[in-house]
Design an enzyme around this catalytic site. Structure first.
Site, mmCIF file in Angstrom:
data_model
loop_
_atom_site.group_PDB
_atom_site.id
_atom_site.type_symbol
_atom_site.label_atom_id
_atom_site.label_comp_id
_atom_site.label_asym_id
_atom_site.label_seq_id
_atom_site.Cartn_x
_atom_site.Cartn_y
_atom_site.Cartn_z
ATOM 1 N N LYS A 1 0.815 -1.214 0.000
ATOM 2 C CA LYS A 1 0.000 0.000 0.000
ATOM 3 C C LYS A 1 0.850 1.267 0.000
ATOM 4 C CE LYS A 1 -1.091 -0.120 4.955
ATOM 5 N NZ LYS A 1 0.069 -1.015 5.254
ATOM 6 N N ARG B 1 -5.492 2.784 11.561
ATOM 7 C CA ARG B 1 -5.177 1.374 11.774
ATOM 8 C C ARG B 1 -6.069 0.764 12.841
ATOM 9 N NH1 ARG B 1 0.499 1.797 9.949
ATOM 10 N NH2 ARG B 1 1.351 -0.259 9.596
ATOM 11 N N ARG C 1 12.228 -6.870 1.837
ATOM 12 C CA ARG C 1 12.187 -5.397 1.830
ATOM 13 C C ARG C 1 13.492 -4.824 2.366
ATOM 14 N NH1 ARG C 1 6.367 -2.855 3.147
ATOM 15 N NH2 ARG C 1 7.208 -2.493 5.220
ATOM 16 N N ARG D 1 14.623 -3.371 7.949
ATOM 17 C CA ARG D 1 14.120 -2.688 9.144
ATOM 18 C C ARG D 1 13.768 -3.702 10.226
ATOM 19 N NH1 ARG D 1 9.513 0.994 6.510
ATOM 20 N NH2 ARG D 1 8.298 -0.279 7.925
ATOM 21 N N ARG E 1 3.000 -8.305 13.598
ATOM 22 C CA ARG E 1 2.292 -7.229 12.894
ATOM 23 C C ARG E 1 1.062 -7.776 12.173
ATOM 24 N NH1 ARG E 1 6.415 -4.012 9.303
ATOM 25 N NH2 ARG E 1 4.728 -2.506 9.191
#
Ligand code: AMP
Length: 213
Positions: A13, A88, A127, A160, A171
């Site tokens: 997103k 969220r 990522r 990260r 998450r």
């Protein structure tokens, strides 16, 4: 035009939000980016939010809502924005809705980038983020020209902490419990649009353009 991007962490997103921002000339407002900038600058907000982010938890609503409302009250957001990573939780969505109602305003679209859990973990381990400017890449889907080096500023890339597999699992749990209910929230307001997030970045963007016009 005011747009909310919904989707699991790693659904893409953020990438789509940036593409929308460029094509439609809307500011890209990412609460995650705001928190990371605060961490980098060593602010009190940064120190407080880091504890939650590193554990894959949400930063408490009290902190998050204030920074978001301050940001969208800035001049460049007058004609709209793309929200990436906010809301969220249902309380966050309610606060945003109330704030907009008071201005006789509303969100136009909530776009859900749909990707099943099984795709997410493998995607996120690929990522990479720039330690300096925060630009994000993917070793497979969006590689840099030189491996491990940011295309934009030449600094080093890292995985990260919140993209590490154990944190990603947390998450995802948090996403299902706290964020997924927003799909029904915006569906009830007739502004929910679903796009398949498992296809290529450009194909996802084509679907979004066909919604936004
Ligand atoms: P993101 O870059 O959007 O994936 O956000 C990274 C992390 O920042 C999340 O895992 C949360 O810990 C925190 N965060 C970002 N946006 C929010 C939000 N709207 N509410 C609570 N925590 C947030």
């Amino acid at each position: 035009m005011k747009i909310i991007m919904l989707g699991a962490p790693g659904a893409g997103k953020g990438t789509q939000a940036k593409m929308i921002s460029e094509k439609y000339g809307l500011p890209h407002v990412s609460t995650g980016d705001i928190f990371r900038a605060n961490i980098k600058n060593g602010t009190e907000l940064g120190m407080e939010s880091k504890k939650y982010m590193d554990a894959g938890q949400l930063v408490p609503d009290e902190l998050t809502v204030k920074i978001l409302l301050d940001r969208v009250a800035e001049d460049d957001c007058k004609n709209g924005y793309v929200l990436d990573g906010f809301p969220r939780t249902i309380p966050q969505a309610e606060v945003l809705e109330d704030a907009l109602n008071k201005l006789n305003d509303k969100i136009d679209y909530a776009i859900n980038v749909d990707v099943p859990d099984e795709n997410i973990i493998s995607r996120m381990s690929g990522r990479r983020a720039c330690v300096n400017c925060g630009a994000t890449y993917h070793i497979q889907y969006a590689p840099t020209k030189v491996e491990g080096i940011c295309d934009k500023c030449g600094s080093e890339l890292i995985l990260r902490d919140d993209d590490k597999p154990e944190t990603v699992k947390n998450r995802l749990d948090v996403y299902h419990k706290q964020t997924q209910p927003l799909i029904d929230f915006y569906s009830a307001r007739n502004i929910l649009k679903e796009v398949d997030g498992t296809v290529s970045m450009n194909e996802v963007f084509e679907s979004i353009i066909s919604i936004l016009g």
